[in-house]
Every structure is written in C-alpha cells, then in structure tokens.
Design an enzyme around this catalytic site. Sequence first.
Site, PDB file in Angstrom:
ATOM      1  CG  HIS B 428      73.976 -66.007 -17.905  1.00 18.26           C
ATOM      2  ND1 HIS B 428      74.034 -65.434 -16.784  1.00 18.26           N
ATOM      3  CD2 HIS B 428      73.962 -66.944 -18.152  1.00 18.26           C
ATOM      4  CE1 HIS B 428      75.024 -66.331 -16.513  1.00 18.26           C
ATOM      5  NE2 HIS B 428      75.485 -67.345 -17.254  1.00 18.26           N
ATOM      6  NE  ARG B 429      68.863 -59.097 -20.505  1.00 23.12           N
ATOM      7  CZ  ARG B 429      68.158 -58.374 -20.614  1.00 23.12           C
ATOM      8  NH1 ARG B 429      68.197 -57.027 -20.729  1.00 23.12           N
ATOM      9  NH2 ARG B 429      66.639 -58.542 -20.743  1.00 23.12           N
TER      10      ARG B 429
END
Lengths: 324, 455
Positions: B428-429
Amino acid sequence: MTAGIRELTISEAMKEALADEMRRDDNVLMLGISIRAGTFPHTKGLYDEFGARRVLDTPLSETGCFGAAFGAAQEGLRPVLDFMYAGFSYYAGSEVFLQAGQYHFLHGSQHPVPMTMIGTCGAGRRVGNEHATLPYGALIHHPGIKVCMPSTPYDAKGLLKAAIRDNNPVFFLWHTTMMTVKGPVPEDDYVVPLGVADVKREGSDVTVLASGLQVHRALEAAETLKDEISVEVVDARSFEPFDLPCLLKSVEKTTRLVTVDEDFERAGFAAEVSALMMEHGYDLLDAPVKRVCHPPIPVPGGYMDAYTMPTTERIVAGIRDVCR
Amino acid sequence: MIRDVILPQLAMGMSEGTIVEWAVAEGAHVDRDAPFASIETEKVVNELPSPYRGFVHLCVEVGEAVPVETVIARIAETESEYRELVGSGSPQVAATSRITTAEPFAAATAAMAEAPARPPASAAATAEPDAAASGMIAAVAAPAPGRAGRVRATGLARRIAREHGLDLRSLTGSGPGGRIVRQDVLAALERKQATATATAPAPAAAPTAGTTAAPAMREKARVPLTGMRKTIADRMIRSKTTAAHTYAFFEVDVTNLVRVRNTMLDREKELGGRISMVSLHVKALSIACQQVPICNSTLTNDEVVVWDNVNVGIAVATPGRTEYESGLHVPVIRNVERQGVVEIDRRVRDLTERARNGRLSSAEMTDGTITLSSTAGFMPGQWSVSTPLINQPQVVNFQPGSPIQKPVVVDGEIVVRTMLPCGLSCDHRAMDGEPVGRFIRKLSDLLAHPELMLL
C-alpha cells in the site's frame, strides 16, 4: 658479442665443460665407447689433451664399462661414463637403475658414488626405437639417481659441470637432433645447479613445461599463439630433483598446465608432474592438466618418427584444449 | 636382560611351524648354540640351536602350530630376571604336551571379559532420538555433494568459492561440460555484491540429533537458522515489517481456461511438452501488468520505478536435505510480455527443474517485477486462499490456489464451474486500492476468457 661470450653448439659447450672439469680436478676421467675417436663431437680432441690415463675407450660392453666407472667412483675418482646412446644404458640395467642409485644407501652412507653418465637421446633423427630411447622416465622412478637434460648450449655446459661435481650418480642426457644448435656460452666457470628449472618465456594464460628439444617446440607454439593465448614456457632442466616450486609459482599465475614429454606417455615424467600437481597444486588449477607425449607405441623406424613424437602442432592443440 | 626367541622362517614360503620337542626344560639354563627345540614345518624337522645364553621360559606348547616370528620362548640372562619373569603370574608351560593357558593368552581373555562400557546414555531424557532421522541427519553432516549429484568445478573455483562462502550449487559453469571455472565464481561474487537480492546461500549446517531438552519435551531435530533458511527468514521479516501488506481475495471462473489448456495438452507432441497452468497464469499476469503498470513496479529508496518489461518470478518450493527442511527459490522469466505461452512454458519447466536441483545462477533470480506463487501443488483439490508475502523490492505477489469445481450462479442458474481461489498482496505504500482493483479485474477477465490473451 660481449667479451667472454661465444656462440657455441651444444656439443662444443659439453666439450668445454668436460675439458674444464678435467683440468680443474685430476680425479675426473672419461670412459666410454668410441670417445677417443670423437665419434660424437663433444669428445673430439679430449684424448689429445688429456691422454690415455684420463680418456679411456672401453670395449662394447655396457656392464663392463659401468663396472669400471663404478669401481673408479668407489675409489674416489670422478668418472664420466659415456654410453653414446642413452638407450644402451639399459644393457646395464641392474647396474644403472639399481646399483648406481642404491649403493650409497645400502652401505650406510659410507660409499658415495660420484659418477656421471652421459648419453644422447630423442626422436626425430630416424634412428629407430633403440637409438631414440629417452630413459629419464625410467630413471626418475628408481631412487638415488639424478637426471638432467639441457635445451641450450648455456645450460649444457652449466648442467654438465654440476653433474660432474655432484657426489651422486647423475645421468646427463642430451638431445640427438640438437648437437649443432648454437647459443651464447660464457667462457668462465659457471654452474647451472641441478634441480633448478628455468622460465624460458613469460606468459600469463597457460604454463607449458618442457625439456630438451621440446622446449624449442613449445617456444614455437607460444609464438604461433602469441596473439591469442599468452604462453609461459618452463624448461625443467632437471627431472630429478625436479623444481616443483618453480612450476607451482608459474601455475599459480596461469592456472593451466600442459606438460610436453618426448618420452613414452605411460607412467613417465609427465605423469609424475600430473600427480604432483594434484597433490600440491589442486587449488591452483582452473583446468585439468594435459600432457603431450610420445604415444605408448615403439618409436617407429625411418621417417615415421616425425608422426609420433610431440610436434609444435600437437603442443598448440594441447594448449588450446586446456584453454577451452 | 630378557630376550625373545622367535620362530624363524626356515624356508622360503614357510608361514608357520610346530614345536615337536623342546630340548630344554622350563626354567633350565641353556648355553648359546646348545640344542633348543625341534621344529617341524612341511614334514621336515629342523633343529633350532639356542640363540642366547640364559634361563629359559617356554611360551608355546609342543604340538602347537604357530606363525613364523611368534615368540616361542624367552631367555633371561640371570636367575633373578627369570624369577621375575615367571613370578608375574604366568603359569609354567610344561615341556610336555599338557595344555595350560599360556600367560599372554590369559591376559588377552581377561581383557575381553571387561567388555567396553555401553555407549553413554543420551542426555535426552526419555526415548532415544528417532533412529531414521538421526541416520539421515548424520549422513547430512558430511559435506553434501550436491542434490543432483556431483558439482563439477575446478580446484581453483572451489577454493575461491570456499574462501567467500559461496555455494557452488547455485552456479552454472561455463567450462567444458558445464564445469564451474574461476571466472564463473568471480562473476557470481560480483553479482552478489552488486545486487540486493538473495545470494546463493552457503550450505546450511546440518540439523543435529536431539540433545538436551526439558524433561517433558522430546526433540525430533534441531534446524539452525543459517544459510538459505536464514536468508529466507531475514527477507520475510523485512518484507513483513516494511511493506504495507494489503490483501485481496477473489475467485476466478477458469472453466474456459481449463478447456484451453486441455486443447494444448492434446497437442503435446507438436508443442514440445505439456503446457502447465502456471504458464497460462504467467501469460495473463504479463498482460494485466501492461494494462495496469503500477502493479509491475519496484519500490526502493523512496522511489517507485514502473517497469516496461514484465519479469515474472515463479516461486518454487525446493526440497530440503532432510524432512525438516525446505527451501524456496524464485527464478525469474524475463520479458514475458514478448513471449508466447509455449516459450513461457519451456522456461518455466527449465527454471523449475534447475531450482529443484540447485542449479540456478544468481542472475536468474534477479530483476523480477512481479511474483507468482501458486499453492496448487501443496493443496490440490482444496479451496484455499492465502496471504503471500511481498517479494521486495516488488509491490505485488499473486497467489492462485488449486482450481476446484463449485456450484456457481450463471444467468440465474446454478451450474458447475471450475473456480480458482486466489490471494493477492500489494504494498500500500506504492499504490492504493483502485489500481489494485483494476488489476484484479483485468487479470480475472484474462483468466476467465483466455481468448482475450490473443489480443
């Protein structure tokens, strides 16, 4: 030409060594077959200078002349026994292979045997199997005998002097086709020690160990390949004692080894070098060692010997093989 | 001084002899060269004169055949020496044929009676370690020659590899016959330094048989976290703790895909092999990656690099050396976007086989842009989804399970379809949900309608 250095043939260099040593030491004498007549050029004129007490022709009996030389050595003289052809020494097999090397040991170091045996050997003169015999493979197998073979006139004079001065039995071999090879030889008294090899050409990709005539074949091979592979040529000079440290130093640099041995392939000097490399140089090798030898068949008669002995082409192929 | 009289070799080829008569009595004094014994060998009797002067202690029976060089008697120079010799407890040997146990033999049997102590009891409290496991483990303790057999490498290459702790099994050789030569090792070391990916691990120390343990616990084995295991452990924990793992689970209707594959299997000979499901997954992945490129990227040093070429890493479970070990290798098929299924399949088969035999080179495990880790092999025929750990520096790991038949609603009817349960993790980064959702939709579409892969 620098003062004191002349172009001599191997035969002339040998004669100079023999004459020098006989002048230097009254105990040095020569015995052998047909040496007074100077059939081989290295003995020509020695009888004139040194006379019958120092230069003796013997009957055509190898056991006989060995016995005479051996006895002389035991009495403190330094005989140089000339077999003419090194292969003839086999007629005095027990004498040469067992007695000569073992006598000193069997008698508790009381009786050194400071004798020098010389003989010519090598294929390429169409002399057939009995005259081409290179006995060093068999000689090194038997303990107590030193063996050497020069490839240049410089080495010939130096090695023969070292052999005569050595207190052990030494067999000095010289190559039949190289009698007239010329090279620079200093006038002065110098010795090429036994057991010291010589790097005749520096290189970095592969080491080629050779002796006698094959040193020149190896140098030719190196020149042929000079734009492709950098070949280092090491001249063994002595088979026993053998300069293993010199070879290991070379292989450490190149990581590959081809041994050229004009003698029969089976269990000869090249095989011994291969075993030594496994024992002492396994971690240096980046390819298996290769040997280029006379195949295990008798030396053929007449012109055929050119097809069986090691040649520049076979050495080139051997080098290419280890460099794959 | 006490001197031994040995049975001499009286003839070439004599290997033993028999005393037919002693000419001296036990304890008697004998002069040198006096008659001592009559020895028979091969039907010939020889007289043996005494080699020394002194007091005789006989060691061999009349009529007893003994090997050449056996001590048949001992001669003590003085009477006191003789008394000391026999006084040490040796029973006297009669000069006649009465059999008594000679001292040396008595000593020997006494030694044998004190049987060696039982091997020290294992420190493990109760039952002995599992014999089969310890046997296997003991065999592993010796340097392993390589799972597929011998590793062919020159002495020099081995030395350099050994000095740098490099496992030769992870290298392919460029020398004759695939021999590993110095250059291969040096190149591998360079790559090891240049890349951040897992390098060929040194062979793991062998698990040892169970040793000391608390009373109620029985160890089966100990597996140290070294070598490949350690590398995997380090990378897993780093990925788990640095990537923002987000998981999506979905099912794909692969009924059509199975049919397409069967069509390919019918043409096994022409196509040069049995096309695997994995190859079809890889193909679909590469197309989906081209359609949603953010899923084909890597995240390093605060930078997401979106790649044009799709290099798919295939997670391959490799057998461990013992039943308690296993391994994981992820060989990479490069530039999948340019390859057809047949070519992909060939590469998958080759890489998988070499991964299992430990013959992958480091170069073959680098530069992946997305990973496929199918669990179909572990739990065939079972519905299962799982949460694959991201293979850093990538940002997506696709984990299809085993296809199974299920009842599904199609056009208002319940029909039997082959469904593929899937898990997918993303970092999700690097991306948010929307692109991932798009990716999953595209991927599912391709797998459900393989004809779309023709476009």
